[in-house]
Scaffold this motif. Sequence first.
Motif, PDB file in Angstrom:
ATOM      1  N   PRO A  72      37.487  95.510 -64.454  1.00  6.13           N
ATOM      2  CA  PRO A  72      36.068  95.905 -64.485  1.00  6.13           C
ATOM      3  C   PRO A  72      35.453  95.888 -65.884  1.00  6.13           C
ATOM      4  CG  PRO A  72      37.342  97.414 -63.108  1.00  6.13           C
ATOM      5  CD  PRO A  72      38.329  96.567 -63.839  1.00  6.13           C
ATOM      6  N   SER A  73      36.295  95.898 -66.911  1.00  5.20           N
ATOM      7  CA  SER A  73      35.788  95.938 -68.292  1.00  5.20           C
ATOM      8  C   SER A  73      35.598  94.563 -68.905  1.00  5.20           C
ATOM      9  CB  SER A  73      36.749  96.752 -69.172  1.00  5.20           C
ATOM     10  OG  SER A  73      36.835  98.087 -68.716  1.00  5.20           O
ATOM     11  N   ILE A  74      35.948  93.505 -68.154  1.00  2.00           N
ATOM     12  CA  ILE A  74      35.782  92.167 -68.735  1.00  2.00           C
ATOM     13  C   ILE A  74      34.513  91.480 -68.241  1.00  2.00           C
ATOM     14  CG2 ILE A  74      38.252  91.914 -69.118  1.00  2.00           C
ATOM     15  CD1 ILE A  74      38.459  90.098 -66.726  1.00  2.00           C
ATOM     16  N   ALA A  75      33.927  91.985 -67.161  1.00  2.00           N
ATOM     17  CA  ALA A  75      32.668  91.414 -66.675  1.00  2.00           C
ATOM     18  C   ALA A  75      31.857  92.527 -66.007  1.00  2.00           C
ATOM     19  CB  ALA A  75      32.921  90.277 -65.694  1.00  2.00           C
ATOM     20  N   PRO A  76      30.835  93.046 -66.701  1.00  2.00           N
ATOM     21  CA  PRO A  76      30.370  92.673 -68.042  1.00  2.00           C
ATOM     22  C   PRO A  76      31.374  93.111 -69.118  1.00  2.00           C
ATOM     23  CG  PRO A  76      29.207  94.612 -67.270  1.00  2.00           C
ATOM     24  CD  PRO A  76      30.017  94.132 -66.110  1.00  2.00           C
ATOM     25  N   PRO A  77      31.325  92.460 -70.289  1.00  2.00           N
ATOM     26  CA  PRO A  77      32.332  92.714 -71.333  1.00  2.00           C
ATOM     27  C   PRO A  77      32.127  94.041 -72.046  1.00  2.00           C
ATOM     28  CG  PRO A  77      30.722  91.104 -72.102  1.00  2.00           C
ATOM     29  CD  PRO A  77      30.394  91.374 -70.675  1.00  2.00           C
ATOM     30  N   THR A  78      32.866  95.049 -71.606  1.00  2.00           N
ATOM     31  CA  THR A  78      32.767  96.387 -72.204  1.00  2.00           C
ATOM     32  C   THR A  78      34.107  96.876 -72.737  1.00  2.00           C
ATOM     33  OG1 THR A  78      33.137  97.400 -70.028  1.00  2.00           O
ATOM     34  CG2 THR A  78      30.840  97.012 -70.692  1.00  2.00           C
ATOM     35  N   LEU A  79      35.067  95.984 -72.853  1.00  2.00           N
ATOM     36  CA  LEU A  79      36.426  96.358 -73.252  1.00  2.00           C
ATOM     37  C   LEU A  79      36.436  97.021 -74.619  1.00  2.00           C
ATOM     38  CD1 LEU A  79      39.461  95.987 -72.324  1.00  2.00           C
ATOM     39  CD2 LEU A  79      39.477  93.978 -73.813  1.00  2.00           C
ATOM     40  N   THR A  80      37.084  98.182 -74.712  1.00  2.00           N
ATOM     41  CA  THR A  80      37.200  98.892 -75.988  1.00  2.00           C
ATOM     42  C   THR A  80      38.522  98.551 -76.668  1.00  2.00           C
ATOM     43  OG1 THR A  80      38.302 100.818 -75.015  1.00  2.00           O
ATOM     44  CG2 THR A  80      35.872 100.810 -75.017  1.00  2.00           C
ATOM     45  N   ALA A  81      38.618  98.893 -77.936  1.00  2.00           N
ATOM     46  CA  ALA A  81      39.853  98.645 -78.680  1.00  2.00           C
ATOM     47  C   ALA A  81      41.020  99.411 -78.057  1.00  2.00           C
ATOM     48  CB  ALA A  81      39.674  99.031 -80.142  1.00  2.00           C
ATOM     49  N   HIS A  82      40.773 100.630 -77.631  1.00  2.00           N
ATOM     50  CA  HIS A  82      41.839 101.438 -77.025  1.00  2.00           C
ATOM     51  C   HIS A  82      42.334 100.809 -75.727  1.00  2.00           C
ATOM     52  CE1 HIS A  82      43.335 104.749 -74.398  1.00  2.00           C
ATOM     53  NE2 HIS A  82      44.004 105.048 -75.497  1.00  2.00           N
ATOM     54  N   GLN A  83      41.397 100.362 -74.881  1.00  2.00           N
ATOM     55  CA  GLN A  83      41.786  99.690 -73.638  1.00  2.00           C
ATOM     56  C   GLN A  83      42.577  98.419 -73.924  1.00  2.00           C
ATOM     57  OE1 GLN A  83      37.710  99.390 -72.078  1.00  2.00           O
ATOM     58  NE2 GLN A  83      38.456 100.344 -70.186  1.00  2.00           N
ATOM     59  N   SER A  84      42.119  97.658 -74.904  1.00  2.00           N
ATOM     60  CA  SER A  84      42.777  96.402 -75.240  1.00  2.00           C
ATOM     61  C   SER A  84      44.193  96.650 -75.739  1.00  2.00           C
ATOM     62  CB  SER A  84      41.960  95.659 -76.309  1.00  2.00           C
ATOM     63  OG  SER A  84      42.578  94.442 -76.658  1.00  2.00           O
ATOM     64  N   ASN A  85      44.355  97.622 -76.620  1.00  2.00           N
ATOM     65  CA  ASN A  85      45.682  97.921 -77.155  1.00  2.00           C
ATOM     66  C   ASN A  85      46.642  98.341 -76.046  1.00  2.00           C
ATOM     67  OD1 ASN A  85      44.922  97.355 -79.787  1.00  2.00           O
ATOM     68  ND2 ASN A  85      44.386  99.477 -80.252  1.00  2.00           N
ATOM     69  N   ARG A  86      46.124  99.147 -75.125  1.00  2.00           N
ATOM     70  CA  ARG A  86      46.994  99.649 -74.052  1.00  2.00           C
ATOM     71  C   ARG A  86      47.448  98.521 -73.130  1.00  2.00           C
ATOM     72  NH1 ARG A  86      46.432 105.006 -70.268  1.00  2.00           N
ATOM     73  NH2 ARG A  86      47.797 104.324 -68.565  1.00  2.00           N
ATOM     74  N   VAL A  87      46.509  97.678 -72.681  1.00  2.00           N
ATOM     75  CA  VAL A  87      46.906  96.606 -71.772  1.00  2.00           C
ATOM     76  C   VAL A  87      47.758  95.569 -72.494  1.00  2.00           C
ATOM     77  CG1 VAL A  87      44.892  95.093 -72.087  1.00  2.00           C
ATOM     78  CG2 VAL A  87      46.095  95.111 -69.902  1.00  2.00           C
ATOM     79  N   CYS A  88      47.535  95.381 -73.783  1.00  3.63           N
ATOM     80  CA  CYS A  88      48.358  94.425 -74.532  1.00  3.63           C
ATOM     81  C   CYS A  88      49.788  94.922 -74.687  1.00  3.63           C
ATOM     82  CB  CYS A  88      47.728  94.122 -75.888  1.00  3.63           C
ATOM     83  SG  CYS A  88      46.289  93.026 -75.761  1.00  3.63           S
ATOM     84  N   ASN A  89      49.991  96.235 -74.713  1.00  2.00           N
ATOM     85  CA  ASN A  89      51.354  96.765 -74.703  1.00  2.00           C
ATOM     86  C   ASN A  89      52.044  96.433 -73.379  1.00  2.00           C
ATOM     87  OD1 ASN A  89      51.191  97.849 -77.278  1.00  2.00           O
ATOM     88  ND2 ASN A  89      50.500  99.848 -76.562  1.00  2.00           N
ATOM     89  N   ALA A  90      51.278  96.497 -72.282  1.00  3.27           N
ATOM     90  CA  ALA A  90      51.845  96.109 -70.984  1.00  3.27           C
ATOM     91  C   ALA A  90      52.147  94.613 -70.963  1.00  3.27           C
ATOM     92  CB  ALA A  90      50.865  96.467 -69.859  1.00  3.27           C
ATOM     93  N   LEU A  91      51.252  93.814 -71.536  1.00  2.00           N
ATOM     94  CA  LEU A  91      51.474  92.367 -71.587  1.00  2.00           C
ATOM     95  C   LEU A  91      52.695  92.025 -72.435  1.00  2.00           C
ATOM     96  CD1 LEU A  91      47.787  91.153 -71.999  1.00  2.00           C
ATOM     97  CD2 LEU A  91      49.237  90.879 -69.980  1.00  2.00           C
ATOM     98  N   ALA A  92      52.939  92.796 -73.496  1.00  2.07           N
ATOM     99  CA  ALA A  92      54.120  92.555 -74.333  1.00  2.07           C
ATOM    100  C   ALA A  92      55.404  92.740 -73.524  1.00  2.07           C
ATOM    101  CB  ALA A  92      54.112  93.492 -75.543  1.00  2.07           C
ATOM    102  N   LEU A  93      55.399  93.704 -72.615  1.00  3.89           N
ATOM    103  CA  LEU A  93      56.572  93.904 -71.761  1.00  3.89           C
ATOM    104  C   LEU A  93      56.715  92.766 -70.755  1.00  3.89           C
ATOM    105  CD1 LEU A  93      56.473  97.762 -71.117  1.00  3.89           C
ATOM    106  CD2 LEU A  93      57.612  96.485 -72.939  1.00  3.89           C
ATOM    107  N   LEU A  94      55.591  92.285 -70.238  1.00  8.00           N
ATOM    108  CA  LEU A  94      55.657  91.133 -69.328  1.00  8.00           C
ATOM    109  C   LEU A  94      56.130  89.882 -70.060  1.00  8.00           C
ATOM    110  CD1 LEU A  94      52.458  91.579 -67.136  1.00  8.00           C
ATOM    111  CD2 LEU A  94      54.836  91.984 -66.496  1.00  8.00           C
ATOM    112  N   GLN A  95      55.766  89.745 -71.322  1.00  3.26           N
ATOM    113  CA  GLN A  95      56.260  88.609 -72.104  1.00  3.26           C
ATOM    114  C   GLN A  95      57.779  88.678 -72.236  1.00  3.26           C
ATOM    115  OE1 GLN A  95      54.175  87.718 -75.752  1.00  3.26           O
ATOM    116  NE2 GLN A  95      55.959  86.739 -76.663  1.00  3.26           N
ATOM    117  N   CYS A  96      58.287  89.881 -72.414  1.00  2.00           N
ATOM    118  CA  CYS A  96      59.732  90.087 -72.486  1.00  2.00           C
ATOM    119  C   CYS A  96      60.396  89.620 -71.189  1.00  2.00           C
ATOM    120  CB  CYS A  96      59.999  91.567 -72.740  1.00  2.00           C
ATOM    121  SG  CYS A  96      61.719  92.045 -72.808  1.00  2.00           S
ATOM    122  N   VAL A  97      59.801  89.966 -70.062  1.00  2.00           N
ATOM    123  CA  VAL A  97      60.332  89.556 -68.756  1.00  2.00           C
ATOM    124  C   VAL A  97      60.237  88.042 -68.592  1.00  2.00           C
ATOM    125  CG1 VAL A  97      60.000  89.757 -66.261  1.00  2.00           C
ATOM    126  CG2 VAL A  97      59.794  91.786 -67.711  1.00  2.00           C
TER     127      VAL A  97
END
Length: 302
Positions: A72-97
């Motif tokens: 919901p934060s990507i359209a319209p683009p309202t993504l905050t730095a905190h949201q981005s950092n948190r989801v990118c931590n999840a993506l880092a774990l998926l990259q590991c997998v």
Amino acid sequence: MSAQPSPCMNPQQQPTEQEKVYQWIIELAHPDTRETALLELSKKRETDLAPMLWNSFGTACALLQEIINIYPSIAPPTLTAHQSNRVCNALALLQCVASHPETRTAFLQAQIPLYLYPFLSTVSKTRPFEYLRLTSLGVIGALVKTDEQEVITFLLTTEIVPLCLTIMDSGSELSKTVATFIIQKILLDESGLSYICQTYERFSHVAITLGKMVIQLSKEPCARLLKHVVRCYLRLSDNTRARKALGQCLPDQLRDGTFTQCLQDDKSTKQWLQMLIKNLEPNAVQPPGADPRQIGMSPSGS
């Protein structure tokens, strides 16, 4: 409800690093402890972390929930730095997998990369979005870096090629570099080269995008990005129809010495560029089948 301590932890002594990892994985299942667990686990790159993440109850669902929560934060683009950092931590774990041989096939069978494509489709230039795109590209980059046929086969059934081409056209320098690397790895696979060169529309989209990048690089040189662009051109020249077309549309900047200074310390890219020019000469004879993934490759030159 808070997560309970792992039964393997002795309350009388400090937990070991392995016990901490077990506890953080357990805490991923609980919304109130998940954010800290994501942060701590994203710092860990032990070789056995991926199987523990993938095979532990509810963890994959928790990581997907983190991704979906951002939609919901990507359209319209309202993504905050905190949201981005948190989801990118999840993506880092998926990259590991995605990187691990024991979990990669299941990762593809579950079609996890498709959940990242909405992030790759974003166009906002703000730092939170750029970090989100770059980290998402990193997951796909980790997949193609394995040089496994199943990865390319899967990706060719998705929209990854046009998504990468869009980022190559308008992304930041670092995002362009990772996106071009992904296209390079797809092209280096026989099925990937055939897919790109199967129709004029696919080939022209790739060729036009690469051509724009060469023109931009002639104004703002970046040796690392140029390396991947040249390698893509060289691989395209292995296809007969593409080779004929490139003879007409290869940017002059790759022929006239524009990048001589930029490449003066990069022997492999200079070799690739020389091979490309030679391949495009009239009546050029193609050498018999060496593995295209290994041509001119230094140990660090992926």
